[in-house]
Structures are given as C-alpha cells and as structure tokens.
Scaffold this motif. Structure first.
Motif, short mmCIF file in Angstrom:
data_model
loop_
_atom_site.label_atom_id
_atom_site.label_comp_id
_atom_site.label_asym_id
_atom_site.label_seq_id
_atom_site.Cartn_x
_atom_site.Cartn_y
_atom_site.Cartn_z
N UNK A 101 -7.81 -2.37 -21.16
CA UNK A 101 -8.60 -2.71 -19.98
C UNK A 101 -7.98 -3.85 -19.18
N UNK A 102 -6.96 -4.49 -19.73
CA UNK A 102 -6.38 -5.66 -19.09
C UNK A 102 -5.07 -5.38 -18.37
N UNK A 103 -4.38 -4.30 -18.74
CA UNK A 103 -3.03 -4.05 -18.23
C UNK A 103 -2.96 -2.73 -17.47
N UNK A 104 -2.31 -2.76 -16.31
CA UNK A 104 -2.05 -1.54 -15.54
C UNK A 104 -0.55 -1.32 -15.41
N UNK A 105 -0.01 -0.27 -16.01
CA UNK A 105 1.42 0.04 -15.83
C UNK A 105 1.64 0.80 -14.52
N UNK A 106 2.71 0.44 -13.81
CA UNK A 106 2.99 1.02 -12.49
C UNK A 106 4.47 1.39 -12.39
N UNK A 107 4.74 2.58 -11.89
CA UNK A 107 6.10 3.05 -11.64
C UNK A 107 6.24 3.29 -10.14
N UNK A 108 7.21 2.62 -9.51
CA UNK A 108 7.43 2.79 -8.07
C UNK A 108 8.77 3.47 -7.85
N UNK A 109 8.76 4.56 -7.11
CA UNK A 109 9.97 5.33 -6.88
C UNK A 109 10.85 4.70 -5.81
N UNK A 152 6.21 6.62 -1.16
CA UNK A 152 5.85 6.30 0.21
C UNK A 152 6.94 6.72 1.16
N UNK A 153 6.90 6.22 2.36
CA UNK A 153 7.96 6.49 3.31
C UNK A 153 9.17 5.64 2.93
N UNK A 208 0.88 -1.17 0.00
CA UNK A 208 0.00 0.00 0.00
C UNK A 208 0.91 1.22 0.00
N UNK A 209 0.85 2.00 -1.06
CA UNK A 209 1.72 3.16 -1.23
C UNK A 209 0.90 4.38 -1.59
N UNK A 265 4.19 13.08 -4.43
CA UNK A 265 3.10 12.83 -5.36
C UNK A 265 3.05 13.85 -6.50
N UNK A 266 3.28 15.13 -6.18
CA UNK A 266 3.23 16.16 -7.21
C UNK A 266 4.31 15.96 -8.27
N UNK A 267 5.51 15.58 -7.83
CA UNK A 267 6.60 15.33 -8.77
C UNK A 267 6.27 14.12 -9.65
N UNK A 268 5.79 13.07 -9.03
CA UNK A 268 5.45 11.87 -9.79
C UNK A 268 4.32 12.11 -10.78
#
Length: 210
Positions: free
Chosen positions: A109-117, A144-145, A54-55, A125-128
């Motif tokens: 509708x099948x794929x979610x791209x995710x970038x984790x810093x 996140x933290x 959870x981020x 959040x604003x920068x991302x």
C-alpha cells in the motif's frame, strides 16, 4: 540492448549524460560507498531529479504524478522492444519489490512501481498493458507523445537516442539506465541496484521505505 548497442551512443548523448550525472553527484553528496550520505540521509536527498508529469497509462487514460502523492515510487525508464537490458532490469527490480512485500505486506500500500517508455512510437497503451503485466501486477506503464516523453526524461535525467540503420524500418533506443526510488512527496531518495540481485533491491527498499 547489447554491449555493442550501448557503445554506439552518440558522443553528444554521452556528454549530456556525463554532465547530468556530475550534477546529480554534486547535489546528493553520497557517502564513499554510495549507500547513504554522511549525515544519514538517503543518497539522493536534495538532488534535483524528478518533477510533474501527465502521461497516458496502459489502459488509455491519463495518469499524473499527483495521483501518487503519499506513496513511494519506483521509477524505471525503458521500452518494451528492448531485446535484453530492460526486461532483465525490470525483472530484478520487480522481484526485489515482491520479496520486500512478502517480508512486509504493508509495503504493497506504500509503494507504486512505474515504467515510463522512451519509445512512444511503438509503446502504445495496448503494448504496455501486456508488457508490464509480465513483471508485477501493480506496475503502471506510461507513454505519451514524443514531446511529453522528452520533457519527462529531461526532468528525471534520462538520456535516450534512437539508433536506426540506414534503409531499415527497425530501430533500437539507447538509453541511460536508472531505477529511482522516490519518497511520498516525490522527493528523490536512492538509486535501486537494478543490476544486482532481487535481494539487494529488497534490502534497499526496506532501508528507505518507512
């Protein structure tokens, strides 16, 4: 990060990374070309990669892995201040995704791209929000933290290390480069060729997304 930056990763980080990759290789048992296992399964089938998280997303809200249940996930770890590697990798991956979506619109509708810093200190959040918008309209940016990012990185076999010159407030983050494709239940499927062409990325997406 340029070549010299990667060469400065500490010996400890290198050892951890090698150990993690050896574990990954032993678990997934890929075919000699690395594209598919001997029994026709995805190359990362059965590998112990991934897990719950959870981020904080680019809009300041909370995003959990459970929200993506039923969707394939493309996941890449990096940071917005990365001078060269991250933007090039993301561009290749997202161009490949766009190409696959153009050829098969149902993939949207099948794929979610995710970038984790891996740089939560600067990637607010604003920068991302501004950063991810440059690559794909549906790319989610997560931060996140430091403790939250460290926990997620460990689950996904991502190693990162802050490199800061003495007396300077500026720093770079050396990190392992992986572009994962996960299945609808969060199961690892394959490593996407982030350093290849968008066509190669699209081909791998088309190969594993049903």
């Amino acid at each position: 990060m340029s070549g010299p930056v990667m060469n400065n990763i500490t010996n400890k980080v290198k050892m951890i990374l090698v150990a993690g990759l050896l574990t990954l290789m032993a678990a997934c048992n890929p075919a000699p070309d690395g594209s598919v296992s001997a029994n026709g399964e995805p190359p990362l089938a059965g590998a112990k990669i991934g897990g719950s998280f959870t981020l904080t997303n680019q809009d300041g809200g909370k995003t959990s892995d459970t929200q993506f249940k039923g969707k394939y996930r493309i996941m890449y770890f990096g940071y917005s201040y990365c001078p060269d590697v991250c933007p090039v990798d993301l561009a290749n991956i997202m161009l490949g995704l766009k190409q696959a979506e153009k050829e098969n619109p149902a993939l949207s509708d099948k794929i979610q791209p995710i970038f984790i810093s891996v740089d939560p200190g600067r990637d607010t959040p604003a920068v991302l929000k501004q950063y991810v918008a440059a690559f794909h309209p549906r790319l989610i940016g997560l931060t996140g933290t430091p403790e939250e990012i460290a926990a997620v990185a460990k689950k996904y076999l991502i190693i990162y290390d802050v490199r800061k010159d003495e007396g300077s407030s500026e720093y770079l983050v050396d990190h392992s480069r992986q572009a994962y494709l996960f299945g609808p239940e969060g199961e690892p499927l394959a490593l996407l060729p982030f350093d290849g062409t968008p066509r190669q990325v699209a081909d791998d997406i088309n190969r594993w997304v049903r």
